[in-house]
Design a protein around this motif. Sequence first.
Motif, PDB file in Angstrom:
ATOM      1  N   LEU A   1      -4.951  11.889  -1.729  1.00 32.40           N
ATOM      2  CA  LEU A   1      -5.985  12.636  -1.091  1.00 32.40           C
ATOM      3  C   LEU A   1      -6.151  12.122   0.363  1.00 32.40           C
ATOM      4  O   LEU A   1      -6.418  13.113   1.419  1.00 32.40           O
ATOM      5  CB  LEU A   1      -7.293  12.305  -1.428  1.00 32.40           C
ATOM      6  N   ALA A   2      -5.903  11.042   0.818  1.00 33.61           N
ATOM      7  CA  ALA A   2      -6.183  10.351   1.941  1.00 33.61           C
ATOM      8  C   ALA A   2      -4.982   9.523   2.549  1.00 33.61           C
ATOM      9  O   ALA A   2      -5.108   8.115   2.225  1.00 33.61           O
ATOM     10  CB  ALA A   2      -7.495   9.812   2.241  1.00 33.61           C
ATOM     11  N   PRO A   3      -3.834   9.942   2.901  1.00 35.08           N
ATOM     12  CA  PRO A   3      -2.562   9.023   3.002  1.00 35.08           C
ATOM     13  C   PRO A   3      -2.768   8.144   4.240  1.00 35.08           C
ATOM     14  O   PRO A   3      -2.132   6.871   4.311  1.00 35.08           O
ATOM     15  CB  PRO A   3      -1.475   9.751   3.298  1.00 35.08           C
ATOM     16  N   GLY A   4      -3.629   8.369   5.023  1.00 31.99           N
ATOM     17  CA  GLY A   4      -3.989   7.439   6.260  1.00 31.99           C
ATOM     18  C   GLY A   4      -4.897   6.127   5.860  1.00 31.99           C
ATOM     19  O   GLY A   4      -5.335   5.715   6.938  1.00 31.99           O
ATOM     20  N   TYR A   5      -5.610   6.455   4.739  1.00 26.97           N
ATOM     21  CA  TYR A   5      -6.626   5.354   4.279  1.00 26.97           C
ATOM     22  C   TYR A   5      -5.980   3.980   4.331  1.00 26.97           C
ATOM     23  O   TYR A   5      -5.608   3.481   3.218  1.00 26.97           O
ATOM     24  CB  TYR A   5      -7.290   5.807   3.047  1.00 26.97           C
ATOM     25  N   GLN A   6      -6.327   3.233   5.261  1.00 27.02           N
ATOM     26  CA  GLN A   6      -5.400   1.976   5.272  1.00 27.02           C
ATOM     27  C   GLN A   6      -6.108   0.854   4.294  1.00 27.02           C
ATOM     28  O   GLN A   6      -5.326   0.019   3.516  1.00 27.02           O
ATOM     29  CB  GLN A   6      -5.464   1.132   6.716  1.00 27.02           C
ATOM     30  N   ALA A   7      -7.193   0.987   4.114  1.00 28.96           N
ATOM     31  CA  ALA A   7      -7.888  -0.229   3.268  1.00 28.96           C
ATOM     32  C   ALA A   7      -7.482   0.171   1.876  1.00 28.96           C
ATOM     33  O   ALA A   7      -7.418  -0.622   1.101  1.00 28.96           O
ATOM     34  CB  ALA A   7      -9.390  -0.064   3.502  1.00 28.96           C
ATOM     35  N   ALA A   8      -7.146   1.624   1.552  1.00 30.34           N
ATOM     36  CA  ALA A   8      -6.885   1.665   0.089  1.00 30.34           C
ATOM     37  C   ALA A   8      -5.476   1.542   0.125  1.00 30.34           C
ATOM     38  O   ALA A   8      -5.180   0.902  -1.181  1.00 30.34           O
ATOM     39  CB  ALA A   8      -7.261   3.412  -0.232  1.00 30.34           C
ATOM     40  N   ARG A   9      -4.704   1.576   0.909  1.00 25.43           N
ATOM     41  CA  ARG A   9      -3.093   1.218   0.825  1.00 25.43           C
ATOM     42  C   ARG A   9      -3.075  -0.154   0.755  1.00 25.43           C
ATOM     43  O   ARG A   9      -2.269  -0.637  -0.058  1.00 25.43           O
ATOM     44  CB  ARG A   9      -2.574   1.813   2.008  1.00 25.43           C
ATOM     45  N   TYR A  10      -3.979  -1.041   1.308  1.00 22.32           N
ATOM     46  CA  TYR A  10      -3.844  -2.481   1.148  1.00 22.32           C
ATOM     47  C   TYR A  10      -4.446  -2.764  -0.342  1.00 22.32           C
ATOM     48  O   TYR A  10      -3.775  -3.675  -0.884  1.00 22.32           O
ATOM     49  CB  TYR A  10      -4.893  -3.003   1.987  1.00 22.32           C
ATOM     50  N   ASP A  11      -5.481  -2.162  -0.793  1.00 25.18           N
ATOM     51  CA  ASP A  11      -5.849  -2.406  -2.063  1.00 25.18           C
ATOM     52  C   ASP A  11      -4.620  -2.000  -3.404  1.00 25.18           C
ATOM     53  O   ASP A  11      -4.445  -2.716  -4.057  1.00 25.18           O
ATOM     54  CB  ASP A  11      -7.063  -1.565  -2.449  1.00 25.18           C
ATOM     55  N   TYR A  12      -3.903  -1.110  -2.971  1.00 22.74           N
ATOM     56  CA  TYR A  12      -3.038  -0.576  -3.520  1.00 22.74           C
ATOM     57  C   TYR A  12      -1.770  -1.584  -3.662  1.00 22.74           C
ATOM     58  O   TYR A  12      -1.226  -2.165  -4.628  1.00 22.74           O
ATOM     59  CB  TYR A  12      -2.180   0.839  -3.214  1.00 22.74           C
TER      60      TYR A  12
END
Length: 667
Positions: free
Chosen positions: A208-219
């Motif tokens: 949904l939000a490829p640029g969401y850095q905080a979510a990518r770090y959580d991932y």
Amino acid sequence: MDQAALPQSPIEVEVGRLRKLQKDGQHEAVLQAAQAHLVDLPENRDLLLIAAISLRYLLRIPEALAMLERLERSQPRFSRLHEERGLCFVALKDAPPAIDALLRAVNINPALPVSWRMLQGLYRLTGNAGDAATAAAHVATLAGLPPEVVTATSLFSDGELVPAEQIIRAYLLQHGDHPEAMRLLARIGLARDVLDDAELLLEAVLELAPGYQAARYDYAQTLVKRQKYVQGRAELERLLALEPGNPDYRALAATAAVGLGEHAAAIEIYRGLIAETAAPDPHLWLAHALKTIGQVPEAVEAYRAAAAARPDFGDAYWSLANLKLYRFSDTEMAQMRGAEADPRTAPVDRTHLCFALGKALEDRGEIAESWTYYERGNGLKRAESRYRPEILETNTARQIEVCTPAFFERRAGWGDPRPDPIFILGLPRSGSTLLEQILASHSQVEGTQELSDIQRIVLELQGRDPDLDNPRYPAALTDLIADDCRQLGERYLADTQVYRTGKPVFIDKMPNNFRHIGLIHLMLPNARIIDARREPMACCFSNLKQLFAQGQEFTYSVGDIARYYRTYLELMRHWDATLPGRVLRVNHEDVVDDLEGSVRRLLDHCGLPFEPACVAFHENRRSVRTPSSEQVRQPIFRDSLDQWTKYEPWLAPLKTALGDALERYRD
């Protein structure tokens, strides 16, 4: 994750009533009621905060601050106590301590609109336009989020996972996909170690939000925790390309490097972080990496640096004790005792300190006091655990029902036929690291680590939202066809390839895999399996005095470890009867008594020629990540066999709970 609402206790109901009265401005009545309850519940977090709030509204600010100081002794990281302290200083028109308190609050819990608004005003008042703008941006961000998401995030930040999850699930059911809400639910899963749910949720967030850095770090965090180090590193490379200096990204990249055996790269990252910060954690991480590759003097220096950076850093002291060979000075003993007794010490640090003191006192021969600390540490750890022994016992009964001789006869020849893996399994602290070190000293054998790949496959077979009282696995094994088993074996070998360097044989030393020998046999019918077994009193006691980095929740009470050992014997007896000759049993005492004979027996079972290096295993400088890392770099001594006898006066309940396991463990 559990979605069911838990019934409220009487005090939770009362806290809710007092909060409603407080909103209505009935502060005198609220204060009297809260103080009355605090007589019986002097450390109740909610009552202490409610009392402090009402005291502030009644303009009794010094009493409110004293109440908050009392709360801080037991809950130093409770964001709302720091917010309330900031509001008290605002009432006193004292800006500097108000700013300090409110900053502490938002650093713990960024979802505090009141704190951010107060900081915005205080910064403007003191002429700090830049910080005022930053606070205003946070106010705007929170204002742009749904109130349910803000409330749930705040609860999560203060460790209230159950209400946070209930609120966020209800919101998602009503409103559908929302990246911030989905990320929060994933973070709750990450906190609860429900990693498969967290991974799926974060994948959806990033779609949904490829640029969401905080979510990518959580991932990336989730992937690393699941030992998917290659995938995790790929996500981190994307993040580091945007922020190459970010310390959180770099620290997680080092963790991934350690997982892949790239210790030199991790050590370089940790040294870089230490040069940039006074925080104690990088010293601890560096020490762990140095210990793993056998650089013990350097590791000791780094552990001491971690303790010096934060004197109540329990993990630093426990890690020194966990070297097994380190001896604490009188000064260090006094520091540990003082920190453990200090009511301001966080529970996790107190637990680590108890185990460290238990080991330190054991080494000094002060056995009675040593047992006191071991017992206290186990009590603290067990109190926070959700371990239920009946889940394992149910699984064992189902394994015996499903995995019959006829079941395996009908599936003969299934799976991937390659003989590459050697599975060493059993209980922790049973001598498995010694067997791994012996085999990994052979020129054809790759020593890896405790791999979680089998457990991941089990979780998939259990399905989503498993019913632990009526699990799909192992019954789900009956649904597998030959092609499924072959593909599972192929996948296991492909996924574990990252830990190998070209040797024909490798070791998977996850002890808990004894529960899944049936699955292993279906997937990899020619893999070697070794059961590392140790005399029950010695094994169980060794577990009781060990604080594990994660998992092994059955080791923190006499009753739990005894039940686990008996269940292990029951299941291994079943595998012996159902798959005769499939598992080689190696008793630790036999290895100590006859090393060369045991080595030859091990190598014969694995189809490997004898090599003298396996007898001289202690000369192997390979990396070792388990608590026995330093012990297996020493020649074998008999001392450890009877260590438990020094504690015999306190271990009668363990003997009773083990029962006939004391004799039949050699059957």
